[in-house]
Design a protein around this motif. Structure first.
Motif, PDB file in Angstrom:
ATOM      1  N   THR A 298       5.636  -4.244   8.534  1.00 41.81           N
ATOM      2  CA  THR A 298       6.353  -4.071   7.266  1.00 41.81           C
ATOM      3  C   THR A 298       5.818  -5.030   6.212  1.00 41.81           C
ATOM      4  O   THR A 298       5.730  -4.674   5.033  1.00 41.81           O
ATOM      5  CB  THR A 298       7.864  -4.290   7.451  1.00 41.81           C
ATOM      6  OG1 THR A 298       8.103  -5.576   8.022  1.00 41.81           O
ATOM      7  CG2 THR A 298       8.456  -3.224   8.348  1.00 41.81           C
TER       8      THR A 298
ATOM      9  N   VAL B 232       2.517  -3.719   4.767  1.00 36.87           N
ATOM     10  CA  VAL B 232       2.637  -2.544   3.921  1.00 36.87           C
ATOM     11  C   VAL B 232       3.415  -2.820   2.642  1.00 36.87           C
ATOM     12  O   VAL B 232       3.106  -2.268   1.581  1.00 36.87           O
ATOM     13  CB  VAL B 232       3.305  -1.388   4.707  1.00 36.87           C
ATOM     14  CG1 VAL B 232       3.661  -0.229   3.806  1.00 36.87           C
ATOM     15  CG2 VAL B 232       2.375  -0.919   5.823  1.00 36.87           C
ATOM     16  N   SER B 233       4.432  -3.687   2.731  1.00 43.98           N
ATOM     17  CA  SER B 233       5.336  -3.839   1.580  1.00 43.98           C
ATOM     18  C   SER B 233       5.628  -5.272   1.175  1.00 43.98           C
ATOM     19  O   SER B 233       6.380  -5.496   0.208  1.00 43.98           O
ATOM     20  CB  SER B 233       6.668  -3.135   1.893  1.00 43.98           C
ATOM     21  OG  SER B 233       7.331  -3.793   2.953  1.00 43.98           O
TER      22      SER B 233
ATOM     23  N   GLN C  61      -5.168   0.440  11.646  1.00 41.51           N
ATOM     24  CA  GLN C  61      -5.292  -0.134  10.311  1.00 41.51           C
ATOM     25  C   GLN C  61      -6.732  -0.176   9.829  1.00 41.51           C
ATOM     26  O   GLN C  61      -6.993  -0.005   8.638  1.00 41.51           O
ATOM     27  CB  GLN C  61      -4.688  -1.550  10.301  1.00 41.51           C
ATOM     28  CG  GLN C  61      -3.170  -1.574  10.479  1.00 41.51           C
ATOM     29  CD  GLN C  61      -2.623  -2.986  10.581  1.00 41.51           C
ATOM     30  OE1 GLN C  61      -3.320  -3.912  11.013  1.00 41.51           O
ATOM     31  NE2 GLN C  61      -1.373  -3.171  10.211  1.00 41.51           N
TER      32      GLN C  61
ATOM     33  N   MET D 264      -1.883   2.729   4.548  1.00 41.45           N
ATOM     34  CA  MET D 264      -0.842   1.722   4.724  1.00 41.45           C
ATOM     35  C   MET D 264      -1.217   0.416   4.040  1.00 41.45           C
ATOM     36  O   MET D 264      -0.409  -0.184   3.320  1.00 41.45           O
ATOM     37  CB  MET D 264      -0.592   1.480   6.215  1.00 41.45           C
ATOM     38  CG  MET D 264       0.055   2.647   6.935  1.00 41.45           C
ATOM     39  SD  MET D 264       0.158   2.404   8.720  1.00 41.45           S
ATOM     40  CE  MET D 264       1.286   1.018   8.800  1.00 41.45           C
TER      41      MET D 264
ATOM     42  N   THR E  17      -1.226   0.578   0.220  1.00 35.73           N
ATOM     43  CA  THR E  17       0.102   0.658  -0.386  1.00 35.73           C
ATOM     44  C   THR E  17       0.535  -0.677  -0.957  1.00 35.73           C
ATOM     45  O   THR E  17       1.177  -0.734  -2.009  1.00 35.73           O
ATOM     46  CB  THR E  17       1.124   1.151   0.659  1.00 35.73           C
ATOM     47  OG1 THR E  17       0.759   2.467   1.066  1.00 35.73           O
ATOM     48  CG2 THR E  17       2.527   1.178   0.089  1.00 35.73           C
TER      49      THR E  17
ATOM     50  N   THR F 236       3.499   6.266  -1.454  1.00 31.32           N
ATOM     51  CA  THR F 236       3.743   4.885  -1.043  1.00 31.32           C
ATOM     52  C   THR F 236       5.152   4.687  -0.483  1.00 31.32           C
ATOM     53  O   THR F 236       5.352   3.902   0.442  1.00 31.32           O
ATOM     54  CB  THR F 236       3.507   3.922  -2.216  1.00 31.32           C
ATOM     55  OG1 THR F 236       4.303   4.331  -3.335  1.00 31.32           O
ATOM     56  CG2 THR F 236       2.032   3.920  -2.618  1.00 31.32           C
TER      57      THR F 236
ATOM     58  N   VAL G  20       5.101   5.886   3.086  1.00 28.34           N
ATOM     59  CA  VAL G  20       4.343   4.963   3.933  1.00 28.34           C
ATOM     60  C   VAL G  20       5.198   3.755   4.300  1.00 28.34           C
ATOM     61  O   VAL G  20       5.237   3.324   5.457  1.00 28.34           O
ATOM     62  CB  VAL G  20       3.048   4.521   3.225  1.00 28.34           C
ATOM     63  CG1 VAL G  20       2.395   3.362   3.974  1.00 28.34           C
ATOM     64  CG2 VAL G  20       2.078   5.689   3.125  1.00 28.34           C
TER      65      VAL G  20
ATOM     66  N   ALA H  75       6.590   2.638   7.970  1.00 25.06           N
ATOM     67  CA  ALA H  75       6.329   1.302   8.508  1.00 25.06           C
ATOM     68  C   ALA H  75       7.609   0.692   9.075  1.00 25.06           C
ATOM     69  O   ALA H  75       7.598   0.065  10.148  1.00 25.06           O
ATOM     70  CB  ALA H  75       5.746   0.397   7.425  1.00 25.06           C
TER      71      ALA H  75
END
Length: 289
Positions: free
Chosen positions: A26, A29-30, A157, A166, A169, A183, A186, A190
């Motif tokens: 996580t 990705v974010s 990845q 991913m 993003t 996004t 995605v 995740a």
């Protein structure tokens, strides 16, 4: 004795590593993490017990169903506890995920009960001899599963379009959207994968530690410590750190006593981060100006 202790430590450490991989994916990705990861682990174990023992489903059906429930939980966490705050530029998602984990634990406490229950496993019934020490086959399976997942995630990845999407993003969200990457989807996926990793850890460790509403709390804290220790941006880093953390914890318990376990293990985390701020395998972010 040392062989038996290391086998126990590797089993624990791989479980920490699996949970830490959830934090990693996580974040990768974010740039957010799910602080209810320990509760997700508990939820996976409870659902596995419910399907396999309470309802009597075969394991090959019960465990995938439990992991499916974990995936739905991960989607719900992202949608209700993370997305609204990130959209406003707020970091309140941190406290929201903590609170969500506490709510989930108490909901399970009221419905499942507070008494620990045993989740039977053919891999945790008869010990085998390994390097002169007794160990349950499950204690060998857990590190194998953890390392395999870390390898698969790293390959995903680096070598697939889905993995590149991913990473893009968070690195170049606008560019990712321009080439057709959804996004939001995605990030949601995740979080679902993160909860599934936690569920796998719960199902693997439950036959050794029993199933209870509070089982995930301390495991979640230690897994986050492993994620920070290894460098949360590195999948292999958090898994290796989890294995090291588990071994150090087991050795401390065996030779110094359980009263020193938390003192030594968390002091180690502080020492490492004081000298290597990005963790053992993490990399400092590069800001272009």
């Amino acid at each position: 004795m040392i062989a038996s202790t290391l086998i126990t430590g590797l089993g624990l450490g791989a479980m920490y590593g699996l949970l830490a991989l959830g934090f990693h994916i996580t974040y990768a990705v974010s740039k957010t993490v799910n602080f209810s990861q320990g509760a997700s682990m508990m939820f996976g174990a409870v659902m596995g017990y419910t399907f396999s023992v309470t309802l009597g489903w075969p394991v090959l059906l019960a465990f995938p169903a439990a992991l499916g429930c974990c995936a739905i939980l991960g989607l719900a966490i992202e949608f209700f506890l993370v997305r609204p705050f990130v959209a406003r530029g707020s970091e309140a998602w941190l406290m929201a995920t903590v609170a969500g984990g506490i709510v989930l634990e108490n909901m399970v406490l009221f419905t499942f009960g507070k008494e620990p229950r045993n989740l039977p496993s053919v891999l945790a019934q008869e010990p085998i001899s390994l390097f002169g020490a007794g160990a349950y086959p499950l204690q060998i399976v857990i590190p194998v599963v953890g390392i395999t997942i870390a390898f698969a995630l790293t390959w995903l990845q680096r070598s697939t379009r889905a993995g590149q999407a991913m990473l893009a993003t968070v690195q170049r969200p606008e560019a990712a959207q321009l080439v057709g990457v959804d996004t939001r989807a995605v990030i949601a996926i995740a979080f679902a994968i993160s909860a599934v990793f936690a569920g796998i850890a719960g199902l693997l460790i439950a036959p050794l530690f029993n199933v209870s509403a509070s089982m995930g709390t301390i495991f979640g804290i230690k897994a986050f410590a492993a994620a920070i220790l290894g460098g949360i941006s590195s999948a292999w880093g958090v898994m290796i750190a989890g294995l090291l953390y588990g071994c150090i914890e087991a050795l401390t318990t065996a030779y110094l006593g359980s009263g020193y376990t938390q003192i030594v293990s968390f002091s180690l985390v502080i020492l490492v981060l004081a000298t290597v701020p990005n963790g053992l395998f993490g990399r400092a972010a590069v800001n272009k100006v």
